[in-house]
Motif scaffolding. Structure first.
Motif, mmCIF file in Angstrom:
data_model
loop_
_atom_site.group_PDB
_atom_site.id
_atom_site.type_symbol
_atom_site.label_atom_id
_atom_site.label_comp_id
_atom_site.label_asym_id
_atom_site.label_seq_id
_atom_site.Cartn_x
_atom_site.Cartn_y
_atom_site.Cartn_z
ATOM 1 N N ASN A 222 0.834 -1.197 0.000
ATOM 2 C CA ASN A 222 0.000 0.000 0.000
ATOM 3 C C ASN A 222 0.867 1.245 0.000
ATOM 4 O OD1 ASN A 222 -2.860 -0.050 -0.089
ATOM 5 N ND2 ASN A 222 -2.891 -1.138 1.872
ATOM 6 N N THR A 223 0.406 2.282 -0.703
ATOM 7 C CA THR A 223 1.139 3.555 -0.756
ATOM 8 C C THR A 223 0.159 4.661 -0.379
ATOM 9 O OG1 THR A 223 0.454 4.101 -3.004
ATOM 10 C CG2 THR A 223 2.384 2.675 -2.772
ATOM 11 N N GLY A 224 0.617 5.892 -0.438
ATOM 12 C CA GLY A 224 -0.299 7.029 -0.263
ATOM 13 C C GLY A 224 -1.244 7.177 -1.447
ATOM 14 N N GLY A 225 -0.903 6.601 -2.590
ATOM 15 C CA GLY A 225 -1.739 6.705 -3.803
ATOM 16 C C GLY A 225 -0.867 6.879 -5.030
ATOM 17 N N MET A 226 -1.036 5.973 -6.007
ATOM 18 C CA MET A 226 -0.188 5.971 -7.213
ATOM 19 C C MET A 226 -0.864 6.642 -8.405
ATOM 20 S SD MET A 226 2.551 4.412 -6.275
ATOM 21 C CE MET A 226 3.339 4.136 -7.851
ATOM 22 N N GLY A 227 -2.123 7.016 -8.243
ATOM 23 C CA GLY A 227 -2.856 7.647 -9.333
ATOM 24 C C GLY A 227 -4.326 7.615 -9.008
ATOM 25 N N ALA A 228 -5.119 8.350 -9.777
ATOM 26 C CA ALA A 228 -6.563 8.400 -9.505
ATOM 27 C C ALA A 228 -7.295 8.866 -10.753
ATOM 28 C CB ALA A 228 -6.842 9.373 -8.357
ATOM 29 N N TYR A 229 -8.598 8.634 -10.758
ATOM 30 C CA TYR A 229 -9.426 9.218 -11.803
ATOM 31 C C TYR A 229 -10.747 9.676 -11.204
ATOM 32 C CZ TYR A 229 -11.442 4.512 -11.845
ATOM 33 O OH TYR A 229 -12.003 3.315 -11.474
ATOM 34 N N SER A 230 -11.369 10.602 -11.897
ATOM 35 C CA SER A 230 -12.637 11.151 -11.421
ATOM 36 C C SER A 230 -13.525 11.421 -12.630
ATOM 37 C CB SER A 230 -12.364 12.453 -10.665
ATOM 38 O OG SER A 230 -13.571 13.103 -10.348
ATOM 39 N N PRO A 231 -14.839 11.175 -12.569
ATOM 40 C CA PRO A 231 -15.552 10.595 -11.437
ATOM 41 C C PRO A 231 -15.386 9.082 -11.360
ATOM 42 C CG PRO A 231 -17.077 10.975 -13.240
ATOM 43 C CD PRO A 231 -15.742 11.496 -13.690
ATOM 44 N N SER A 232 -15.846 8.510 -10.227
ATOM 45 C CA SER A 232 -15.895 7.057 -10.086
ATOM 46 C C SER A 232 -16.956 6.520 -11.043
ATOM 47 C CB SER A 232 -16.274 6.709 -8.655
ATOM 48 O OG SER A 232 -16.813 5.407 -8.610
ATOM 49 N N GLY A 287 -8.305 13.926 -0.614
ATOM 50 C CA GLY A 287 -7.388 12.823 -0.908
ATOM 51 C C GLY A 287 -6.224 13.334 -1.733
ATOM 52 N N ASP A 288 -5.138 12.616 -1.652
ATOM 53 C CA ASP A 288 -3.973 12.904 -2.484
ATOM 54 C C ASP A 288 -3.600 11.572 -3.120
ATOM 55 O OD1 ASP A 288 -1.448 13.337 -3.515
ATOM 56 O OD2 ASP A 288 -0.829 14.655 -1.902
ATOM 57 N N PRO A 289 -3.800 11.341 -4.396
ATOM 58 C CA PRO A 289 -3.937 12.283 -5.515
ATOM 59 C C PRO A 289 -5.357 12.614 -5.981
ATOM 60 C CG PRO A 289 -3.525 10.097 -6.365
ATOM 61 C CD PRO A 289 -3.598 9.964 -4.869
ATOM 62 N N GLU A 290 -6.403 12.216 -5.254
ATOM 63 C CA GLU A 290 -7.754 12.511 -5.746
ATOM 64 C C GLU A 290 -7.972 14.011 -5.949
ATOM 65 O OE1 GLU A 290 -6.925 10.496 -3.281
ATOM 66 O OE2 GLU A 290 -8.396 8.920 -2.927
ATOM 67 N N CYS A 291 -7.426 14.801 -5.020
ATOM 68 C CA CYS A 291 -7.581 16.258 -5.103
ATOM 69 C C CYS A 291 -7.045 16.808 -6.430
ATOM 70 C CB CYS A 291 -6.811 16.878 -3.939
ATOM 71 S SG CYS A 291 -6.963 18.643 -3.807
ATOM 72 N N GLN A 292 -5.931 16.227 -6.880
ATOM 73 C CA GLN A 292 -5.304 16.721 -8.109
ATOM 74 C C GLN A 292 -6.177 16.410 -9.323
ATOM 75 O OE1 GLN A 292 -3.883 15.446 -5.350
ATOM 76 N NE2 GLN A 292 -1.740 14.964 -5.701
ATOM 77 N N THR A 293 -7.018 15.364 -9.230
ATOM 78 C CA THR A 293 -7.917 15.071 -10.360
ATOM 79 C C THR A 293 -9.194 15.898 -10.265
ATOM 80 O OG1 THR A 293 -9.074 13.276 -9.238
ATOM 81 C CG2 THR A 293 -7.167 12.653 -10.509
ATOM 82 N N ILE A 294 -9.596 16.233 -9.046
ATOM 83 C CA ILE A 294 -10.903 16.887 -8.857
ATOM 84 C C ILE A 294 -10.821 18.404 -9.057
ATOM 85 C CG2 ILE A 294 -12.641 17.420 -7.086
ATOM 86 C CD1 ILE A 294 -12.427 14.518 -6.151
ATOM 87 N N LEU A 295 -9.837 19.047 -8.443
ATOM 88 C CA LEU A 295 -9.825 20.517 -8.493
ATOM 89 C C LEU A 295 -9.729 21.102 -9.905
ATOM 90 C CD1 LEU A 295 -7.914 21.779 -5.327
ATOM 91 C CD2 LEU A 295 -10.369 21.797 -5.807
ATOM 92 N N PRO A 296 -8.990 20.490 -10.841
ATOM 93 C CA PRO A 296 -8.974 21.092 -12.181
ATOM 94 C C PRO A 296 -10.355 21.118 -12.848
ATOM 95 C CG PRO A 296 -7.093 19.635 -11.908
ATOM 96 C CD PRO A 296 -7.993 19.422 -10.713
ATOM 97 N N LYS A 297 -11.321 20.338 -12.322
ATOM 98 C CA LYS A 297 -12.671 20.334 -12.914
ATOM 99 C C LYS A 297 -13.575 21.402 -12.297
ATOM 100 C CE LYS A 297 -13.877 16.009 -12.156
ATOM 101 N NZ LYS A 297 -14.753 14.841 -12.257
#
Ligand code: AMP
Ligand code: GLY
Length: 421
Positions: A222-232, A287-297
């Motif tokens: 487990n890590t802090g997060g290796m990537g993300a996408y939005s929306p679920s 979340g990190d990296p969720e925040c990085q996917t969400i805020l640009p939207k």
């Protein structure tokens, strides 16, 4: 308005960038920030454990609003401390932050309010935990009670793995541990559901799915997060109403009974089993990296939203979003989440030319003599907005080839469950 952001990760760079885009923000300070925030804000190195020196700096520079990115200062009571001096702070107080600071606090709340979650047991010593394993079905989940940067959770396939987890947690791998949890393994698909709160009302703040495991195919540590996408891909109106009514509202009632309100971002980590939500964990931040996917939207001005939350008038504000999909790939230092070398130069970073829907958020980086060096485990976040996730990921892969950084690695399969079907 002058704003201060506490933190140094990709999440904080994304918050900094969104605030920068707002015509309400005149000046931003980052405590301590990274090489990315240095381009758009003033990075300040202060001992963040010393709340008093932070308070003096805030008064000195007449900072109007403080935004707390990571969980540690929240759990340590930074919000309570600053609010005593009438400083506006976006983030939950110490009591509410136990939702993340103590997994056992949250489990007990779930029990009291019948919030759907995995069945669990709490253990105060190695022997009783190991004894319990004899009558456990595998896989099972062993968790440290305290904060562990997303790494204190072990999915154990057999008794031996569970014994190692118990020994590591009680051996102090995540700081002094007095309790651990053993919980039922839930088979389903994960989803992160975000809400933003002003103490009286709350609004949804998009959904995302992150990839916590270090290796492709969701394998490895487990890590802090290796990537993300939005929306679920899982979200629908019915599920959203269940999450709000069965999980979030009872939680807020529970906090109310403890005499507290919730202000800030709330990250509800869920396992969705046949369109039914089960609470896996709360985080009291983005979340990190969720925040990085969400805020640009986000279309609405972030500084207006955060200020409205601190002034208890979120109900008057509409939050609008771009109707696009977003994907983020995290570049890590080789070796992460175990030991890794520091101060490795990222030579080609200046070759990355971002298009309109591309974003590059720094995490563990510093800038020295106009060069960028990696100093953390998670180093860079490449984000692209697009009509579909496949083209977003393809675009990111092209940028990553240009980066061609030998000190790092990344997962090429972020979003695979949705993209590569
Ligand atoms: P946590 O830090 O509690 O979010 O756990 C980290 C990760 O472990 C989660 O994102 C899940 O992938 C996994 N996990 C935690 N608890 C469970 C559970 N009860 N059943 C299945 N997977 C779990
Ligand atoms: N991406 C997981 C977290 O922020 O905790």
């Amino acid at each position: 308005m002058k704003v201060g952001i506490i933190g140094s990760g990709g999440r904080e760079h994304a918050i900094c960038q969104s605030l920068k885009n707002s015509n309400k923000t005149d000046k931003i300070f980052c405590f301590p920030g990274n090489a990315g925030t240095k381009e758009i804000a003033e990075n300040i190195n202060l001992d963040l454990e010393n709340f008093e020196s932070l308070k003096s700096f805030i008064f000195d520079k007449k900072i109007d609003l403080i935004v707390v990115g990571p969980e540690k200062p929240l759990v340590d009571g930074l919000v309570d401390y600053l609010e005593n001096f009438k400083i506006k702070v976006f983030g939950p107080n110490k009591v509410a932050s136990q939702l993340e600071g103590s997994k056992i606090f949250t489990k007990k709340l779930c029990e009291k309010f019948q919030i759907p979650t995995a069945k669990f047991g709490i253990f105060k010593d190695k022997d009783s935990a190991k004894e319990f394993l004899k009558k456990t079905n595998f896989p099972t989940v062993v968790k440290a009670d305290n904060l562990a940067s997303g790494k204190g959770v072990y999915i154990c396939n057999d008794e031996n793995e569970a014994i190692i987890a118990i020994d590591e947690i009680f051996g102090g791998k995540f700081g002094k541990a007095s309790n651990l949890l053993i919980e039922e393994f839930l088979e389903g698909e994960e989803m992160s559901f975000f809400t933003i709160h002003d103490g009286n009302t709350f609004k949804s703040f998009e959904t995302a799915q992150d990839h916590k495991r270090v290796l492709e195919g969701d394998r490895g540590k487990n890590t802090g997060g290796m990537g993300a996408y939005s929306p679920s891909r899982l979200i629908n109106e019915e599920l959203k109403n269940k999450i709000i009514n069965k999980i979030i509202k009872p939680t807020l009632i529970g906090l109310g009974e403890l005499g507290t309100k919730y202000k800030g971002f709330l990250y509800t980590g869920l396992m969705i089993v046949k369109n039914e939500p089960f609470l896996i964990e709360y985080n009291v931040r983005m979340g990190d990296p969720e925040c990085q996917t969400i805020l640009p939207k986000l279309k609405t001005n972030l500084s207006e939203i955060l200020l409205a939350c601190c002034e208890g008038r979120l109900d008057k504000l509409e939050i609008n979003w771009l109707n696009k999909k977003s994907l983020c790939v995290v570049v890590c230092s080789k070796g992460y989440p175990e030991d890794f070398d520091k101060n490795i130069e990222i030579k080609n970073i200046s070759k990355i030319i971002l298009k309109e829907d591309d974003f590059l958020f720094h995490a563990g980086t510093i800038n020295k003599n106009d060069k960028t060096y990696a100093v953390g485990g998670r180093v860079l976040n490449f984000v692209t907005l697009s009509e579909n996730l496949r083209s977003a990921r393809d675009n990111i892969m092209q940028n990553l080839e240009k980066l061609n950084w030998s000190g790092g690695f990344y997962r090429k399969d972020i979003g695979y469950k949705v993209i590569d079907k």
